[in-house]
Design a protein around this motif. Structure first.
Motif, PDB file in Angstrom:
ATOM      1  N   TYR A 227      -3.112   0.245   9.536  1.00 22.33           N
ATOM      2  CA  TYR A 227      -1.676   0.495   9.456  1.00 22.33           C
ATOM      3  C   TYR A 227      -0.918  -0.816   9.259  1.00 22.33           C
ATOM      4  O   TYR A 227      -0.004  -0.906   8.446  1.00 22.33           O
ATOM      5  N   ARG A 228      -1.308  -1.833  10.012  1.00 19.81           N
ATOM      6  CA  ARG A 228      -0.650  -3.139   9.873  1.00 19.81           C
ATOM      7  C   ARG A 228      -0.934  -3.785   8.525  1.00 19.81           C
ATOM      8  O   ARG A 228      -0.091  -4.478   7.970  1.00 19.81           O
ATOM      9  N   ALA A 229      -2.130  -3.560   8.005  1.00 16.47           N
ATOM     10  CA  ALA A 229      -2.516  -4.182   6.731  1.00 16.47           C
ATOM     11  C   ALA A 229      -1.662  -3.679   5.578  1.00 16.47           C
ATOM     12  O   ALA A 229      -1.334  -4.450   4.671  1.00 16.47           O
ATOM     13  N   VAL A 230      -1.292  -2.406   5.591  1.00 12.40           N
ATOM     14  CA  VAL A 230      -0.497  -1.882   4.482  1.00 12.40           C
ATOM     15  C   VAL A 230       0.953  -2.336   4.556  1.00 12.40           C
ATOM     16  O   VAL A 230       1.679  -2.224   3.575  1.00 12.40           O
ATOM     17  N   LYS A 231       1.364  -2.853   5.679  1.00 11.70           N
ATOM     18  CA  LYS A 231       2.735  -3.337   5.824  1.00 11.70           C
ATOM     19  C   LYS A 231       2.927  -4.718   5.211  1.00 11.70           C
ATOM     20  O   LYS A 231       4.037  -5.140   4.970  1.00 11.70           O
ATOM     21  N   LYS A 232       1.823  -5.420   4.983  1.00 13.20           N
ATOM     22  CA  LYS A 232       1.910  -6.762   4.404  1.00 13.20           C
ATOM     23  C   LYS A 232       2.101  -6.647   2.894  1.00 13.20           C
ATOM     24  O   LYS A 232       1.442  -5.850   2.237  1.00 13.20           O
ATOM     25  N   PRO A 233       2.976  -7.470   2.332  1.00  8.85           N
ATOM     26  CA  PRO A 233       3.227  -7.392   0.886  1.00  8.85           C
ATOM     27  C   PRO A 233       2.041  -7.937   0.073  1.00  8.85           C
ATOM     28  O   PRO A 233       1.238  -8.716   0.564  1.00  8.85           O
ATOM     29  N   ASN A 234       1.987  -7.489  -1.162  1.00  8.31           N
ATOM     30  CA  ASN A 234       0.990  -7.964  -2.129  1.00  8.31           C
ATOM     31  C   ASN A 234      -0.448  -7.711  -1.705  1.00  8.31           C
ATOM     32  O   ASN A 234      -1.320  -8.536  -1.928  1.00  8.31           O
ATOM     33  N   ARG A 235      -0.700  -6.582  -1.073  1.00 13.79           N
ATOM     34  CA  ARG A 235      -2.062  -6.206  -0.690  1.00 13.79           C
ATOM     35  C   ARG A 235      -2.623  -5.240  -1.724  1.00 13.79           C
ATOM     36  O   ARG A 235      -1.957  -4.280  -2.091  1.00 13.79           O
ATOM     37  N   ASN A 236      -3.818  -5.516  -2.169  1.00  9.37           N
ATOM     38  CA  ASN A 236      -4.513  -4.589  -3.051  1.00  9.37           C
ATOM     39  C   ASN A 236      -5.279  -3.624  -2.140  1.00  9.37           C
ATOM     40  O   ASN A 236      -6.398  -3.909  -1.717  1.00  9.37           O
ATOM     41  N   VAL A 237      -4.654  -2.513  -1.829  1.00  8.65           N
ATOM     42  CA  VAL A 237      -5.195  -1.577  -0.845  1.00  8.65           C
ATOM     43  C   VAL A 237      -6.483  -0.932  -1.342  1.00  8.65           C
ATOM     44  O   VAL A 237      -7.414  -0.706  -0.566  1.00  8.65           O
ATOM     45  N   VAL A 238      -6.585  -0.667  -2.629  1.00 11.06           N
ATOM     46  CA  VAL A 238      -7.798  -0.072  -3.171  1.00 11.06           C
ATOM     47  C   VAL A 238      -8.977  -1.022  -2.980  1.00 11.06           C
ATOM     48  O   VAL A 238     -10.059  -0.617  -2.545  1.00 11.06           O
ATOM     49  N   LYS A 239      -8.773  -2.294  -3.273  1.00 14.18           N
ATOM     50  CA  LYS A 239      -9.830  -3.283  -3.068  1.00 14.18           C
ATOM     51  C   LYS A 239     -10.153  -3.422  -1.584  1.00 14.18           C
ATOM     52  O   LYS A 239     -11.307  -3.564  -1.201  1.00 14.18           O
ATOM     53  N   MET A 240      -9.134  -3.342  -0.745  1.00 15.96           N
ATOM     54  CA  MET A 240      -9.347  -3.434   0.693  1.00 15.96           C
ATOM     55  C   MET A 240     -10.229  -2.281   1.182  1.00 15.96           C
ATOM     56  O   MET A 240     -11.159  -2.495   1.969  1.00 15.96           O
ATOM     57  N   ILE A 241      -9.962  -1.072   0.706  1.00 14.75           N
ATOM     58  CA  ILE A 241     -10.779   0.083   1.079  1.00 14.75           C
ATOM     59  C   ILE A 241     -12.212  -0.129   0.623  1.00 14.75           C
ATOM     60  O   ILE A 241     -13.165   0.090   1.378  1.00 14.75           O
ATOM     61  N   SER A 242     -12.365  -0.566  -0.617  1.00  9.80           N
ATOM     62  CA  SER A 242     -13.697  -0.822  -1.158  1.00  9.80           C
ATOM     63  C   SER A 242     -14.434  -1.875  -0.335  1.00  9.80           C
ATOM     64  O   SER A 242     -15.606  -1.703   0.009  1.00  9.80           O
ATOM     65  N   ASP A 243     -13.752  -2.956  -0.014  1.00  9.44           N
ATOM     66  CA  ASP A 243     -14.368  -4.032   0.769  1.00  9.44           C
ATOM     67  C   ASP A 243     -14.765  -3.560   2.166  1.00  9.44           C
ATOM     68  O   ASP A 243     -15.834  -3.901   2.671  1.00  9.44           O
ATOM     69  N   ILE A 244     -13.906  -2.772   2.785  1.00  6.31           N
ATOM     70  CA  ILE A 244     -14.190  -2.280   4.137  1.00  6.31           C
ATOM     71  C   ILE A 244     -15.415  -1.366   4.124  1.00  6.31           C
ATOM     72  O   ILE A 244     -16.293  -1.462   4.990  1.00  6.31           O
ATOM     73  N   LEU A 245     -15.495  -0.476   3.143  1.00  2.00           N
ATOM     74  CA  LEU A 245     -16.659   0.416   3.046  1.00  2.00           C
ATOM     75  C   LEU A 245     -17.939  -0.386   2.807  1.00  2.00           C
ATOM     76  O   LEU A 245     -18.983  -0.090   3.397  1.00  2.00           O
ATOM     77  N   LEU A 246     -17.856  -1.398   1.962  1.00  3.46           N
ATOM     78  CA  LEU A 246     -19.016  -2.245   1.687  1.00  3.46           C
ATOM     79  C   LEU A 246     -19.460  -2.996   2.940  1.00  3.46           C
ATOM     80  O   LEU A 246     -20.640  -2.979   3.305  1.00  3.46           O
ATOM     81  N   VAL A 247     -18.516  -3.612   3.619  1.00  2.00           N
ATOM     82  CA  VAL A 247     -18.837  -4.372   4.839  1.00  2.00           C
ATOM     83  C   VAL A 247     -19.395  -3.443   5.916  1.00  2.00           C
ATOM     84  O   VAL A 247     -20.370  -3.788   6.589  1.00  2.00           O
TER      85      VAL A 247
END
Length: 180
Positions: free
Chosen positions: A57-77
């Motif tokens: 929730y906090r991560a999406v509040k930060k500007p200039n976040r590539n949320v799709v890449k973040m989801i991909s990275d989290i699933l990979l990790v």
């Protein structure tokens, strides 16, 4: 894409609660079936999910976040840590039993990573149209609940009967890495 987000929510729910069954089985075996195992494992998982959802929730509040890449990275990790975590912790426990505490950290960490996914999916998939927000969020939530419900049923009643634990863990990790 709402359909893709629904599929990811379903798979994340399936994997996260399937892993609960695996963790419960392994920790139950390690501490010889103590009655409190289920409560402890469930508490750790719920803490991890809540903590992860807060971070997401906090991560999406930060500007200039590539949320799709973040989801991909989290699933990979999550997939990689889950895959490496079990044998590494098992090996460390042969050195000293106190390393078993790392299993608890692993449970919280994996649950936290998978808990991040839902708020991120809502951020990218739910329309800003006020009339669609409720139905789209409900669709994502329902998919996650369906995955979380079928996970323990399929894993607990079918997969554990026919496959070795390491095969199930590997398959769940491959699923996470594949959808990443």
């Amino acid at each position: 894409n709402l359909k893709l987000a629904v599929a990811i929510a379903l798979i994340a729910g399936f994997v996260s609660i399937s892993m609960e069954i695996i963790w419960f089985s392994i920790i139950g075996y390690l501490i010889k079936g103590h009655a409190g195992v289920f409560g402890v494992v469930l508490s750790l998982i719920l803490f991890g999910i809540a903590f992860g959802a807060r971070i997401g929730y906090r991560a999406v509040k930060k500007p200039n976040r590539n949320v799709v890449k973040m989801i991909s990275d989290i699933l990979l990790v999550a997939g990689v840590i889950n895959f490496v975590g079990f044998p590494l912790i098992a090996w460390l426990m042969t050195v000293h039993g106190a390393f078993g505490v790392l299993m608890l950290v692993n449970i919280i960490g994996i649950s936290g990573l998978l808990g991040c996914i839902f708020p991120l999916l809502c951020h990218i998939a739910v329309s800003s149209n006020e009339q669609k927000v409720g139905s789209q969020t409900s669709l994502l939530y329902a998919a996650n609940i369906i995955g979380a419900t079928t996970g323990p049923l399929i894993t607990g009643y079918i997969l554990i009967d026919y496959f070795r634990m390491e095969t199930i863990i590997t398959a769940l990790c491959v699923v996470l890495i594949s959808i990443s």
